[in-house]
Design a protein around this motif. Structure first.
Motif, PDB file in Angstrom:
ATOM      1  N   SER A  76      12.224 -18.180  16.024  1.00 21.61           N
ATOM      2  CA  SER A  76      13.572 -18.758  16.088  1.00 21.61           C
ATOM      3  C   SER A  76      14.141 -19.011  14.690  1.00 21.61           C
ATOM      4  CB  SER A  76      13.563 -20.054  16.899  1.00 21.61           C
ATOM      5  OG  SER A  76      12.650 -20.980  16.348  1.00 21.61           O
ATOM      6  N   CYS A  77      13.286 -19.285  13.725  1.00 16.05           N
ATOM      7  CA  CYS A  77      13.750 -19.538  12.356  1.00 16.05           C
ATOM      8  C   CYS A  77      13.506 -18.343  11.438  1.00 16.05           C
ATOM      9  CB  CYS A  77      13.041 -20.757  11.774  1.00 16.05           C
ATOM     10  SG  CYS A  77      13.354 -22.252  12.696  1.00 16.05           S
ATOM     11  N   PHE A  78      13.068 -17.236  12.029  1.00 18.90           N
ATOM     12  CA  PHE A  78      12.702 -16.067  11.235  1.00 18.90           C
ATOM     13  C   PHE A  78      13.929 -15.263  10.853  1.00 18.90           C
ATOM     14  CE2 PHE A  78      11.162 -11.568  11.071  1.00 18.90           C
ATOM     15  CZ  PHE A  78      10.267 -11.696  10.020  1.00 18.90           C
ATOM     16  N   ASP A  79      14.062 -14.973   9.568  1.00 16.51           N
ATOM     17  CA  ASP A  79      15.164 -14.134   9.100  1.00 16.51           C
ATOM     18  C   ASP A  79      14.669 -12.704   8.990  1.00 16.51           C
ATOM     19  OD1 ASP A  79      16.863 -12.635   7.262  1.00 16.51           O
ATOM     20  OD2 ASP A  79      17.877 -14.531   6.872  1.00 16.51           O
ATOM     21  N   PHE A  80      15.166 -11.854   9.888  1.00 14.30           N
ATOM     22  CA  PHE A  80      14.658 -10.479   9.975  1.00 14.30           C
ATOM     23  C   PHE A  80      14.864  -9.707   8.673  1.00 14.30           C
ATOM     24  CE2 PHE A  80      14.655  -6.016  11.279  1.00 14.30           C
ATOM     25  CZ  PHE A  80      13.547  -5.973  12.114  1.00 14.30           C
ATOM     26  N   ARG A  81      16.005  -9.946   8.028  1.00 16.31           N
ATOM     27  CA  ARG A  81      16.331  -9.166   6.833  1.00 16.31           C
ATOM     28  C   ARG A  81      15.441  -9.518   5.647  1.00 16.31           C
ATOM     29  NH1 ARG A  81      19.145  -5.534   4.746  1.00 16.31           N
ATOM     30  NH2 ARG A  81      19.840  -4.831   6.756  1.00 16.31           N
ATOM     31  N   THR A  82      15.135 -10.805   5.486  1.00 13.97           N
ATOM     32  CA  THR A  82      14.332 -11.206   4.336  1.00 13.97           C
ATOM     33  C   THR A  82      12.846 -11.295   4.673  1.00 13.97           C
ATOM     34  OG1 THR A  82      14.578 -13.550   4.819  1.00 13.97           O
ATOM     35  CG2 THR A  82      16.237 -12.548   3.389  1.00 13.97           C
ATOM     36  N   GLY A  83      12.545 -11.430   5.968  1.00 15.59           N
ATOM     37  CA  GLY A  83      11.153 -11.556   6.365  1.00 15.59           C
ATOM     38  C   GLY A  83      10.583 -12.938   6.133  1.00 15.59           C
ATOM     39  N   LYS A  84      11.470 -13.910   5.977  1.00 10.22           N
ATOM     40  CA  LYS A  84      11.011 -15.272   5.717  1.00 10.22           C
ATOM     41  C   LYS A  84      11.477 -16.227   6.815  1.00 10.22           C
ATOM     42  CE  LYS A  84      10.924 -14.935   0.673  1.00 10.22           C
ATOM     43  NZ  LYS A  84      11.170 -13.487   0.533  1.00 10.22           N
ATOM     44  N   MET A  85      10.771 -17.349   6.910  1.00  6.49           N
ATOM     45  CA  MET A  85      11.212 -18.411   7.803  1.00  6.49           C
ATOM     46  C   MET A  85      12.273 -19.228   7.075  1.00  6.49           C
ATOM     47  SD  MET A  85       9.662 -18.252  10.715  1.00  6.49           S
ATOM     48  CE  MET A  85       8.237 -17.424  11.445  1.00  6.49           C
ATOM     49  N   MET A  86      13.375 -19.481   7.748  1.00  2.00           N
ATOM     50  CA  MET A  86      14.464 -20.242   7.126  1.00  2.00           C
ATOM     51  C   MET A  86      14.086 -21.706   6.970  1.00  2.00           C
ATOM     52  SD  MET A  86      16.598 -17.906   6.680  1.00  2.00           S
ATOM     53  CE  MET A  86      18.361 -17.999   6.795  1.00  2.00           C
TER      54      MET A  86
ATOM     55  N   ASP B 208       0.840  -1.194   0.000  1.00  2.00           N
ATOM     56  CA  ASP B 208       0.000   0.000   0.000  1.00  2.00           C
ATOM     57  C   ASP B 208       0.875   1.244   0.000  1.00  2.00           C
ATOM     58  OD1 ASP B 208       0.936  -0.499   2.548  1.00  2.00           O
ATOM     59  OD2 ASP B 208      -1.037  -0.680   3.450  1.00  2.00           O
ATOM     60  N   LYS B 209       1.637   1.409   1.070  1.00  2.00           N
ATOM     61  CA  LYS B 209       2.551   2.543   1.110  1.00  2.00           C
ATOM     62  C   LYS B 209       3.829   2.166   0.385  1.00  2.00           C
ATOM     63  CE  LYS B 209       0.817   5.070   5.019  1.00  2.00           C
ATOM     64  NZ  LYS B 209       0.438   4.307   6.208  1.00  2.00           N
ATOM     65  N   GLN B 210       4.601   3.143   0.029  1.00  2.00           N
ATOM     66  CA  GLN B 210       5.827   2.906  -0.730  1.00  2.00           C
ATOM     67  C   GLN B 210       6.763   1.950   0.003  1.00  2.00           C
ATOM     68  OE1 GLN B 210       8.374   6.285  -0.878  1.00  2.00           O
ATOM     69  NE2 GLN B 210      10.054   5.098  -1.723  1.00  2.00           N
ATOM     70  N   GLY B 211       7.088   0.850  -0.643  1.00  2.00           N
ATOM     71  CA  GLY B 211       8.070  -0.054  -0.084  1.00  2.00           C
ATOM     72  C   GLY B 211       7.538  -1.024   0.956  1.00  2.00           C
ATOM     73  N   ARG B 212       6.287  -0.871   1.375  1.00  2.00           N
ATOM     74  CA  ARG B 212       5.760  -1.795   2.379  1.00  2.00           C
ATOM     75  C   ARG B 212       5.104  -2.995   1.711  1.00  2.00           C
ATOM     76  NH1 ARG B 212       3.205   1.569   7.497  1.00  2.00           N
ATOM     77  NH2 ARG B 212       4.873   3.112   7.566  1.00  2.00           N
ATOM     78  N   THR B 213       5.479  -4.169   2.149  1.00  2.00           N
ATOM     79  CA  THR B 213       4.921  -5.387   1.581  1.00  2.00           C
ATOM     80  C   THR B 213       4.382  -6.280   2.687  1.00  2.00           C
ATOM     81  OG1 THR B 213       7.128  -6.364   1.658  1.00  2.00           O
ATOM     82  CG2 THR B 213       6.448  -5.390  -0.424  1.00  2.00           C
ATOM     83  N   ASP B 214       3.460  -7.152   2.322  1.00  2.00           N
ATOM     84  CA  ASP B 214       2.947  -8.122   3.278  1.00  2.00           C
ATOM     85  C   ASP B 214       4.065  -9.083   3.662  1.00  2.00           C
ATOM     86  OD1 ASP B 214       0.286  -7.218   3.350  1.00  2.00           O
ATOM     87  OD2 ASP B 214      -0.136  -8.231   1.458  1.00  2.00           O
ATOM     88  N   CYS B 215       4.024  -9.544   4.895  1.00  2.00           N
ATOM     89  CA  CYS B 215       5.032 -10.492   5.358  1.00  2.00           C
ATOM     90  C   CYS B 215       4.340 -11.802   5.733  1.00  2.00           C
ATOM     91  CB  CYS B 215       5.778  -9.915   6.558  1.00  2.00           C
ATOM     92  SG  CYS B 215       7.129 -10.979   7.086  1.00  2.00           S
ATOM     93  N   PRO B 216       4.367 -12.796   4.843  1.00  2.00           N
ATOM     94  CA  PRO B 216       3.641 -14.056   5.056  1.00  2.00           C
ATOM     95  C   PRO B 216       4.058 -14.791   6.331  1.00  2.00           C
ATOM     96  CG  PRO B 216       4.471 -13.903   2.811  1.00  2.00           C
ATOM     97  CD  PRO B 216       5.097 -12.786   3.574  1.00  2.00           C
ATOM     98  N   ALA B 217       5.304 -14.595   6.766  1.00  2.00           N
ATOM     99  CA  ALA B 217       5.802 -15.308   7.947  1.00  2.00           C
ATOM    100  C   ALA B 217       5.158 -14.784   9.228  1.00  2.00           C
ATOM    101  CB  ALA B 217       7.311 -15.195   8.034  1.00  2.00           C
ATOM    102  N   LEU B 218       4.646 -13.556   9.182  1.00  2.00           N
ATOM    103  CA  LEU B 218       4.036 -12.944  10.362  1.00  2.00           C
ATOM    104  C   LEU B 218       2.517 -12.957  10.224  1.00  2.00           C
ATOM    105  CD1 LEU B 218       6.469  -9.918  10.838  1.00  2.00           C
ATOM    106  CD2 LEU B 218       6.427 -12.071  12.106  1.00  2.00           C
ATOM    107  N   PRO B 219       1.805 -12.707  11.320  1.00  2.00           N
ATOM    108  CA  PRO B 219       0.339 -12.726  11.263  1.00  2.00           C
ATOM    109  C   PRO B 219      -0.213 -11.713  10.248  1.00  2.00           C
ATOM    110  CG  PRO B 219       1.097 -12.717  13.538  1.00  2.00           C
ATOM    111  CD  PRO B 219       2.306 -12.480  12.682  1.00  2.00           C
TER     112      PRO B 219
END
Length: 72
Positions: free
Chosen positions: A62-72, A3-14
């Motif tokens: 614990s498996c969440f990669d903060f930089r990519t926003g994905k679960m490893m 919606d806003k510039q650069g903001r994307t949904d993060c499937p790993a989070l709620p």
């Protein structure tokens, strides 16, 4: 979707959580990027520990990669 510039949904989070990556444009670290997360209420998070404290046991980061926003 973003919606806003650069903001994307993060499937790993709620649902409702957004990830934003900001490329630094100046200074010694120009070209590097900062990653931020936003809760559904708009609260901003700059680090994984901060995120983990807020989410508590709702999400296992614990498996969440903060930089990519994905679960490893």
């Amino acid at each position: 979707g973003s919606d806003k510039q650069g903001r994307t949904d993060c499937p790993a989070l709620p649902p409702g959580w957004k990830k934003e990556e900001v490329i630094r444009k100046s200074g010694l670290s120009a070209g590097k990027s900062d990653v931020y997360y936003f809760s559904p209420s708009g609260k901003k998070f700059r680090s994984k520990p901060q995120l983990a404290r807020y989410l508590g046991n709702a999400v296992d980061l614990s498996c969440f990669d903060f930089r990519t926003g994905k679960m490893m």
